[in-house]
Design a protein around this motif. Structure first.
Motif, PDB file in Angstrom:
ATOM      1  N   VAL A  18      48.603  39.139  47.901  1.00  0.00           N
ATOM      2  CA  VAL A  18      47.876  38.567  47.022  1.00  0.00           C
ATOM      3  C   VAL A  18      46.044  39.267  46.385  1.00  0.00           C
ATOM      4  O   VAL A  18      45.529  38.995  45.262  1.00  0.00           O
ATOM      5  CB  VAL A  18      47.749  37.129  47.680  1.00  0.00           C
ATOM      6  N   ALA A  19      46.065  39.425  47.562  1.00  0.00           N
ATOM      7  CA  ALA A  19      44.677  40.514  47.626  1.00  0.00           C
ATOM      8  C   ALA A  19      44.434  41.390  46.576  1.00  0.00           C
ATOM      9  O   ALA A  19      44.281  41.978  45.398  1.00  0.00           O
ATOM     10  CB  ALA A  19      44.530  41.695  48.978  1.00  0.00           C
ATOM     11  N   LEU A  20      45.905  42.655  46.710  1.00  0.00           N
ATOM     12  CA  LEU A  20      45.894  43.816  45.273  1.00  0.00           C
ATOM     13  C   LEU A  20      45.962  42.451  43.504  1.00  0.00           C
ATOM     14  O   LEU A  20      45.428  43.268  43.229  1.00  0.00           O
ATOM     15  CB  LEU A  20      47.201  44.521  45.918  1.00  0.00           C
ATOM     16  N   ILE A  21      46.684  41.239  43.785  1.00  0.00           N
ATOM     17  CA  ILE A  21      47.096  40.864  42.709  1.00  0.00           C
ATOM     18  C   ILE A  21      45.367  39.777  42.013  1.00  0.00           C
ATOM     19  O   ILE A  21      44.873  40.580  40.770  1.00  0.00           O
ATOM     20  CB  ILE A  21      47.724  39.708  42.546  1.00  0.00           C
ATOM     21  N   LEU A  22      45.183  39.893  43.212  1.00  0.00           N
ATOM     22  CA  LEU A  22      43.296  39.611  42.579  1.00  0.00           C
ATOM     23  C   LEU A  22      42.390  40.752  42.529  1.00  0.00           C
ATOM     24  O   LEU A  22      41.516  40.081  41.169  1.00  0.00           O
ATOM     25  CB  LEU A  22      43.073  38.893  43.504  1.00  0.00           C
ATOM     26  N   ILE A  27      39.619  43.581  38.130  1.00  0.00           N
ATOM     27  CA  ILE A  27      39.184  44.653  37.561  1.00  0.00           C
ATOM     28  C   ILE A  27      39.188  44.464  35.782  1.00  0.00           C
ATOM     29  O   ILE A  27      38.986  44.863  34.986  1.00  0.00           O
ATOM     30  CB  ILE A  27      39.822  45.835  38.017  1.00  0.00           C
ATOM     31  N   SER A  28      40.316  44.069  35.672  1.00  0.00           N
ATOM     32  CA  SER A  28      40.584  43.874  34.278  1.00  0.00           C
ATOM     33  C   SER A  28      40.319  42.457  33.422  1.00  0.00           C
ATOM     34  O   SER A  28      40.291  42.153  32.154  1.00  0.00           O
ATOM     35  CB  SER A  28      41.968  43.204  34.064  1.00  0.00           C
ATOM     36  N   VAL A  36      33.887  35.796  39.976  1.00  0.00           N
ATOM     37  CA  VAL A  36      34.905  37.543  40.173  1.00  0.00           C
ATOM     38  C   VAL A  36      34.228  37.664  41.426  1.00  0.00           C
ATOM     39  O   VAL A  36      34.634  37.927  42.389  1.00  0.00           O
ATOM     40  CB  VAL A  36      33.782  38.040  39.699  1.00  0.00           C
ATOM     41  N   TRP A  37      33.314  37.167  41.985  1.00  0.00           N
ATOM     42  CA  TRP A  37      32.710  37.144  43.786  1.00  0.00           C
ATOM     43  C   TRP A  37      33.530  36.064  44.228  1.00  0.00           C
ATOM     44  O   TRP A  37      33.899  36.450  45.704  1.00  0.00           O
ATOM     45  CB  TRP A  37      30.939  36.264  43.466  1.00  0.00           C
ATOM     46  N   VAL A  38      33.792  35.315  43.692  1.00  0.00           N
ATOM     47  CA  VAL A  38      35.035  34.225  45.081  1.00  0.00           C
ATOM     48  C   VAL A  38      35.910  34.772  44.941  1.00  0.00           C
ATOM     49  O   VAL A  38      36.530  35.456  46.049  1.00  0.00           O
ATOM     50  CB  VAL A  38      34.436  33.051  44.253  1.00  0.00           C
ATOM     51  N   MET A  39      36.472  35.575  43.774  1.00  0.00           N
ATOM     52  CA  MET A  39      38.183  35.937  44.557  1.00  0.00           C
ATOM     53  C   MET A  39      37.104  37.161  44.796  1.00  0.00           C
ATOM     54  O   MET A  39      38.024  37.788  45.868  1.00  0.00           O
ATOM     55  CB  MET A  39      38.742  36.050  43.043  1.00  0.00           C
ATOM     56  N   ALA A  43      39.608  37.816  48.531  1.00  0.00           N
ATOM     57  CA  ALA A  43      40.517  39.040  47.812  1.00  0.00           C
ATOM     58  C   ALA A  43      40.237  39.923  49.937  1.00  0.00           C
ATOM     59  O   ALA A  43      40.816  40.286  50.518  1.00  0.00           O
ATOM     60  CB  ALA A  43      40.500  40.020  46.834  1.00  0.00           C
ATOM     61  N   LEU A  44      38.747  40.199  50.041  1.00  0.00           N
ATOM     62  CA  LEU A  44      38.201  40.747  51.328  1.00  0.00           C
ATOM     63  C   LEU A  44      38.691  40.180  52.322  1.00  0.00           C
ATOM     64  O   LEU A  44      38.871  41.117  53.431  1.00  0.00           O
ATOM     65  CB  LEU A  44      36.626  41.218  50.768  1.00  0.00           C
ATOM     66  N   VAL A  45      38.827  38.961  52.167  1.00  0.00           N
ATOM     67  CA  VAL A  45      39.185  38.414  53.169  1.00  0.00           C
ATOM     68  C   VAL A  45      40.858  38.311  53.955  1.00  0.00           C
ATOM     69  O   VAL A  45      41.514  38.356  55.070  1.00  0.00           O
ATOM     70  CB  VAL A  45      38.715  36.874  53.635  1.00  0.00           C
ATOM     71  N   PHE A  46      41.821  38.358  52.793  1.00  0.00           N
ATOM     72  CA  PHE A  46      42.935  38.522  52.439  1.00  0.00           C
ATOM     73  C   PHE A  46      42.904  39.971  53.840  1.00  0.00           C
ATOM     74  O   PHE A  46      44.244  40.303  54.438  1.00  0.00           O
ATOM     75  CB  PHE A  46      43.682  38.358  51.382  1.00  0.00           C
ATOM     76  N   ILE A  47      42.879  41.128  52.948  1.00  0.00           N
ATOM     77  CA  ILE A  47      42.871  42.611  53.641  1.00  0.00           C
ATOM     78  C   ILE A  47      42.500  42.960  54.421  1.00  0.00           C
ATOM     79  O   ILE A  47      43.227  43.214  55.860  1.00  0.00           O
ATOM     80  CB  ILE A  47      42.303  43.467  52.353  1.00  0.00           C
ATOM     81  N   LEU A  48      41.267  42.325  55.573  1.00  0.00           N
ATOM     82  CA  LEU A  48      40.946  42.305  56.449  1.00  0.00           C
ATOM     83  C   LEU A  48      41.602  41.548  58.074  1.00  0.00           C
ATOM     84  O   LEU A  48      42.225  41.726  59.011  1.00  0.00           O
ATOM     85  CB  LEU A  48      39.857  41.977  57.073  1.00  0.00           C
TER      86      LEU A  48
END
Length: 70
Positions: A18-22, A27-28, A36-39, A43-48
């Protein structure tokens, strides 16, 4: 004090995917403005959380997706 790991492999994989998709959508240019900031933060929280194998929201709810046999 060590935090108990509470995330299984599938849970971690879903979060990372999900983080990669976000990230790709950000980027797109799919998200604009504040989104942009919320997502990005989501994504950062999901990766961490997937990298440390612990979800802080699971702790007070006593939820674990980790395999019990380990």
């Amino acid at each position: 004090m060590a935090i108990k790991k509470n995330m299984g492999t599938i849970d971690r994989g879903i979060r990372f995917s999900v983080a990669l998709i976000l990230g790709g959508l950000i980027i797109s240019g799919y998200f604009t403005g504040m989104w942009v900031w919320v997502m990005s933060l989501l994504a950062l929280v999901f990766i961490l959380t997937s990298s440390v194998q612990t979800c802080p929201l699971y702790l007070p709810l006593k939820i674990s997706t980790r395999n019990k046999s380990k």
